[in-house]
Motif scaffolding. Structure first.
Motif, PDB file in Angstrom:
ATOM      1  N   PHE A  82       7.928   2.216 -11.716  1.00  0.00           N
ATOM      2  CA  PHE A  82       7.604   3.510 -12.301  1.00  0.00           C
ATOM      3  C   PHE A  82       6.403   4.180 -11.625  1.00  0.00           C
ATOM      4  CE2 PHE A  82       9.930   1.254 -15.604  1.00  0.00           C
ATOM      5  CZ  PHE A  82      10.867   2.200 -15.976  1.00  0.00           C
ATOM      6  N   ASN A  83       5.414   3.424 -11.217  1.00  0.00           N
ATOM      7  CA  ASN A  83       4.260   3.943 -10.455  1.00  0.00           C
ATOM      8  C   ASN A  83       3.554   5.110 -11.148  1.00  0.00           C
ATOM      9  OD1 ASN A  83       4.751   2.130  -8.255  1.00  0.00           O
ATOM     10  ND2 ASN A  83       6.343   3.498  -7.515  1.00  0.00           N
ATOM     11  N   TYR A  84       3.362   5.004 -12.461  1.00  0.00           N
ATOM     12  CA  TYR A  84       2.759   6.121 -13.197  1.00  0.00           C
ATOM     13  C   TYR A  84       1.330   6.408 -12.740  1.00  0.00           C
ATOM     14  CZ  TYR A  84       6.298   7.370 -16.640  1.00  0.00           C
ATOM     15  OH  TYR A  84       7.417   7.866 -17.252  1.00  0.00           O
ATOM     16  N   PHE A  85       0.557   5.380 -12.458  1.00  0.00           N
ATOM     17  CA  PHE A  85      -0.833   5.620 -12.055  1.00  0.00           C
ATOM     18  C   PHE A  85      -0.883   6.422 -10.766  1.00  0.00           C
ATOM     19  CE2 PHE A  85      -4.727   4.283  -9.765  1.00  0.00           C
ATOM     20  CZ  PHE A  85      -5.658   4.806 -10.651  1.00  0.00           C
ATOM     21  N   ALA A  86      -0.116   6.015  -9.775  1.00  0.00           N
ATOM     22  CA  ALA A  86      -0.116   6.740  -8.508  1.00  0.00           C
ATOM     23  C   ALA A  86       0.419   8.156  -8.683  1.00  0.00           C
ATOM     24  CB  ALA A  86       0.715   5.979  -7.477  1.00  0.00           C
ATOM     25  N   ARG A  87       1.492   8.299  -9.427  1.00  0.00           N
ATOM     26  CA  ARG A  87       2.138   9.611  -9.565  1.00  0.00           C
ATOM     27  C   ARG A  87       1.234  10.614 -10.269  1.00  0.00           C
ATOM     28  NH1 ARG A  87       7.212   7.767 -12.614  1.00  0.00           N
ATOM     29  NH2 ARG A  87       7.479  10.024 -12.971  1.00  0.00           N
ATOM     30  N   THR A  88       0.534  10.176 -11.312  1.00  0.00           N
ATOM     31  CA  THR A  88      -0.315  11.123 -12.036  1.00  0.00           C
ATOM     32  C   THR A  88      -1.477  11.608 -11.178  1.00  0.00           C
ATOM     33  OG1 THR A  88      -1.183  11.550 -14.266  1.00  0.00           O
ATOM     34  CG2 THR A  88      -2.046   9.622 -13.126  1.00  0.00           C
TER      35      THR A  88
ATOM     36  N   GLY B 234     -17.061  -0.805 -11.407  1.00  0.00           N
ATOM     37  CA  GLY B 234     -18.470  -1.164 -11.488  1.00  0.00           C
ATOM     38  C   GLY B 234     -19.033  -1.810 -10.239  1.00  0.00           C
ATOM     39  N   SER B 235     -18.195  -2.020  -9.210  1.00  0.00           N
ATOM     40  CA  SER B 235     -18.661  -2.688  -7.993  1.00  0.00           C
ATOM     41  C   SER B 235     -19.315  -1.731  -7.009  1.00  0.00           C
ATOM     42  CB  SER B 235     -17.484  -3.390  -7.296  1.00  0.00           C
ATOM     43  OG  SER B 235     -16.587  -2.436  -6.738  1.00  0.00           O
ATOM     44  N   GLY B 236     -19.075  -0.433  -7.165  1.00  0.00           N
ATOM     45  CA  GLY B 236     -19.546   0.545  -6.201  1.00  0.00           C
ATOM     46  C   GLY B 236     -18.556   0.814  -5.083  1.00  0.00           C
ATOM     47  N   CYS B 237     -17.438   0.072  -5.047  1.00  0.00           N
ATOM     48  CA  CYS B 237     -16.427   0.268  -3.999  1.00  0.00           C
ATOM     49  C   CYS B 237     -15.456   1.376  -4.381  1.00  0.00           C
ATOM     50  CB  CYS B 237     -15.637  -1.018  -3.780  1.00  0.00           C
ATOM     51  SG  CYS B 237     -16.589  -2.410  -3.134  1.00  0.00           S
ATOM     52  N   HIS B 238     -14.899   2.015  -3.360  1.00  0.00           N
ATOM     53  CA  HIS B 238     -13.778   2.911  -3.563  1.00  0.00           C
ATOM     54  C   HIS B 238     -12.495   2.088  -3.621  1.00  0.00           C
ATOM     55  CE1 HIS B 238     -16.089   6.538  -1.640  1.00  0.00           C
ATOM     56  NE2 HIS B 238     -16.602   6.124  -2.776  1.00  0.00           N
ATOM     57  N   ILE B 239     -11.457   2.685  -4.239  1.00  0.00           N
ATOM     58  CA  ILE B 239     -10.166   2.003  -4.332  1.00  0.00           C
ATOM     59  C   ILE B 239      -9.072   2.933  -3.828  1.00  0.00           C
ATOM     60  CG2 ILE B 239      -9.839   2.725  -6.751  1.00  0.00           C
ATOM     61  CD1 ILE B 239      -8.328   0.081  -7.209  1.00  0.00           C
ATOM     62  N   GLY B 240      -8.115   2.361  -3.097  1.00  0.00           N
ATOM     63  CA  GLY B 240      -6.929   3.076  -2.668  1.00  0.00           C
ATOM     64  C   GLY B 240      -5.700   2.393  -3.230  1.00  0.00           C
ATOM     65  N   VAL B 241      -4.572   3.098  -3.221  1.00  0.00           N
ATOM     66  CA  VAL B 241      -3.347   2.584  -3.835  1.00  0.00           C
ATOM     67  C   VAL B 241      -2.161   2.817  -2.907  1.00  0.00           C
ATOM     68  CG1 VAL B 241      -1.705   2.969  -5.711  1.00  0.00           C
ATOM     69  CG2 VAL B 241      -4.144   2.845  -6.217  1.00  0.00           C
ATOM     70  N   LEU B 242      -1.359   1.766  -2.725  1.00  0.00           N
ATOM     71  CA  LEU B 242      -0.062   1.862  -2.065  1.00  0.00           C
ATOM     72  C   LEU B 242       0.964   1.412  -3.097  1.00  0.00           C
ATOM     73  CD1 LEU B 242      -0.946   0.280   1.401  1.00  0.00           C
ATOM     74  CD2 LEU B 242      -0.778   2.719   0.836  1.00  0.00           C
ATOM     75  N   PRO B 243       1.554   2.351  -3.842  1.00  0.00           N
ATOM     76  CA  PRO B 243       2.410   1.982  -4.983  1.00  0.00           C
ATOM     77  C   PRO B 243       3.729   1.374  -4.536  1.00  0.00           C
ATOM     78  CG  PRO B 243       2.440   4.355  -4.642  1.00  0.00           C
ATOM     79  CD  PRO B 243       1.407   3.806  -3.698  1.00  0.00           C
ATOM     80  N   ARG B 244       4.071   0.211  -5.094  1.00  0.00           N
ATOM     81  CA  ARG B 244       5.318  -0.460  -4.730  1.00  0.00           C
ATOM     82  C   ARG B 244       6.088  -0.902  -5.968  1.00  0.00           C
ATOM     83  NH1 ARG B 244       5.873   1.976  -1.210  1.00  0.00           N
ATOM     84  NH2 ARG B 244       7.500   0.696  -0.286  1.00  0.00           N
ATOM     85  N   GLY B 245       5.799  -0.329  -7.134  1.00  0.00           N
ATOM     86  CA  GLY B 245       6.439  -0.745  -8.372  1.00  0.00           C
ATOM     87  C   GLY B 245       7.665   0.080  -8.709  1.00  0.00           C
TER      88      GLY B 245
ATOM     89  N   ASP C  60       4.884   5.842   3.715  1.00  0.00           N
ATOM     90  CA  ASP C  60       4.258   6.708   4.732  1.00  0.00           C
ATOM     91  C   ASP C  60       3.352   7.747   4.082  1.00  0.00           C
ATOM     92  OD1 ASP C  60       5.517   5.317   6.723  1.00  0.00           O
ATOM     93  OD2 ASP C  60       7.108   6.814   7.053  1.00  0.00           O
ATOM     94  N   GLY C  61       3.820   8.353   2.994  1.00  0.00           N
ATOM     95  CA  GLY C  61       3.013   9.352   2.307  1.00  0.00           C
ATOM     96  C   GLY C  61       1.773   8.748   1.672  1.00  0.00           C
ATOM     97  N   ALA C  62       1.912   7.569   1.071  1.00  0.00           N
ATOM     98  CA  ALA C  62       0.760   6.910   0.455  1.00  0.00           C
ATOM     99  C   ALA C  62      -0.273   6.521   1.505  1.00  0.00           C
ATOM    100  CB  ALA C  62       1.224   5.680  -0.323  1.00  0.00           C
ATOM    101  N   LEU C  63       0.178   6.071   2.669  1.00  0.00           N
ATOM    102  CA  LEU C  63      -0.747   5.729   3.758  1.00  0.00           C
ATOM    103  C   LEU C  63      -1.461   6.974   4.274  1.00  0.00           C
ATOM    104  CD1 LEU C  63       1.393   3.111   5.700  1.00  0.00           C
ATOM    105  CD2 LEU C  63      -0.868   2.703   4.700  1.00  0.00           C
ATOM    106  N   ARG C  64      -0.754   8.078   4.339  1.00  0.00           N
ATOM    107  CA  ARG C  64      -1.381   9.317   4.796  1.00  0.00           C
ATOM    108  C   ARG C  64      -2.504   9.732   3.838  1.00  0.00           C
ATOM    109  NH1 ARG C  64       2.929  11.470   5.806  1.00  0.00           N
ATOM    110  NH2 ARG C  64       3.338  12.524   3.827  1.00  0.00           N
TER     111      ARG C  64
ATOM    112  N   GLY D 139       1.109  -2.622  -4.632  1.00  0.00           N
ATOM    113  CA  GLY D 139       1.969  -3.271  -5.617  1.00  0.00           C
ATOM    114  C   GLY D 139       2.280  -2.330  -6.753  1.00  0.00           C
ATOM    115  N   GLY D 140       2.775  -2.879  -7.845  1.00  0.00           N
ATOM    116  CA  GLY D 140       3.092  -2.091  -9.017  1.00  0.00           C
ATOM    117  C   GLY D 140       1.875  -1.855  -9.890  1.00  0.00           C
TER     118      GLY D 140
END
Length: 335
Positions: free
Chosen positions: A100-106, A87-98, A114-118, A73-74
């Motif tokens: 501006f997508n600043y978090f993903a881009r930085t 704080g959960s101990g889990c890893h997080i991944g991102v598939l940006p769909r917004g 396709d690139g985000a899935l790769r 999402g965005g």
């Protein structure tokens, strides 16, 4: 929690977020995971009010299975999922769909699916900094005053005219031309209290965004700090001029802008002032009680991302080099 290459993915999929390809995203994720030999579960969010609950459920399942939580999402969706993951101990991944997508881009995560899935299926987790207002996280920025009103108006325009950068610009122009009131508050910074009057307080945790508008303290974010921007009281035409400067990457050297870096900042209301204030975090607007305490979160997010500095950030730094935190003068705030 240590992720293994075959660990399952739990994808929080916000159907109300971002682009018009929401029906294609689910099958694309499932096909990519099947080809990579990875199990995935899609947790669809049909209503915005259920996003936080769905994110917590994804974290619960990921902890049980030793898997990764994925936000599709965005920036607002990613923020909500990060709030549950931190704080959960889990890893997080991102598939940006917004938009501006600043978090993903930085962090070098492509905006193309396709690139985000790769990246999601091949890269390792890297510790990334998170900002906090009290217990609420922000990944890109947080703000008070005019900027939060601008975001609220932008969302109203998007609901009416759709999501695009042109719509966002139109909403910003309308907000500025309508006029604004300045905030009166007390800032506690580095052990000193100052009374300030400003149309907006903006706190950035995204170095790419700060570099693109030309704020010299942007590198502070890479070095464990946050960046603060406050506008001096100005009229609407001066605000439009500042908007244009930001678009040209020259906001940081404007006389009407006070920019500074910090690790902790407290905002208090003046005596007999309101007990709460409207706050925007990563594009989502809410009311929060005063005082507010901004800081870098004590624990990072473990984000699946390419190692090293993102290409877009290298280009931004080459276009407008910024000094390191140690060589940037510590700016005083005007009273």
């Amino acid at each position: 929690m240590t992720e293994v290459p075959s660990s399952p993915l739990f994808v929080v999929f916000n159907r109300a977020s971002g682009r018009g390809d929401r029906d294609e995203l689910g099958p694309a994720v499932e096909a990519a995971c099947l080809a990579a030999g990875r199990r995935c579960e899609l947790l669809a969010v049909e209503q915005p009010g259920s996003l936080a609950e769905t994110a917590r459920e994804a974290v619960r399942r990921a902890r049980e299975a030793g898997g990764t939580v994925v936000a599709a999402g965005g920036d607002g969706t990613i923020n909500c999922v990060a709030q549950a993951v931190l704080g959960s101990g889990c890893h997080i991944g991102v598939l940006p769909r917004g938009t501006f997508n600043y978090f993903a881009r930085t962090h070098g995560i492509p905006s193309e699916l396709d690139g985000a899935l790769r990246v999601l299926l091949t890269e390792d987790a890297v510790a990334v900094q998170v900002g906090q207002i009290d217990e609420r996280v922000f990944l890109v920025n947080a703000s008070l005053g005019l900027y939060s009103q601008l975001l609220e108006d932008r969302e109203a325009w998007k609901r009416q005219f759709g999501r695009s950068r042109l719509v966002a610009l139109g909403a910003a122009l309308q907000t500025i031309l309508r006029g604004h009131r300045s905030l009166r508050m007390t800032i506690e910074l580095r052990g000193e209290s100052r009374k300030v009057r400003t149309p907006t307080l903006f706190v950035g945790n995204n170095a790419l965004q700060m570099e693109q508008v030309g704020v010299p303290e942007a590198r502070a974010i890479d070095e464990g700090g946050l960046v603060g921007l406050m506008l001096k009281p100005v009229g609407r035409w001066s605000l439009l001029a500042l908007l244009a400067r930001g678009a040209r990457g020259r906001l940081g050297d404007a006389d009407q802008v006070q920019n500074f870096y910090f690790r902790r900042l407290t905002v208090k209301a003046p005596a007999f002032g309101p007990g709460r204030i409207k706050v925007a975090t990563d594009g989502e607007v809410l009311w929060m009680p005063l005082p507010l305490r901004f800081q870098v979160a004590p624990h990072p997010l473990m984000l699946i991302r390419p190692a090293g500095l993102a290409q877009e950030r290298r280009e931004a730094q080459a276009a407008s080099p910024v000094p390191s935190l140690s060589s940037t003068p510590d700016r005083e705030l005007d009273q």
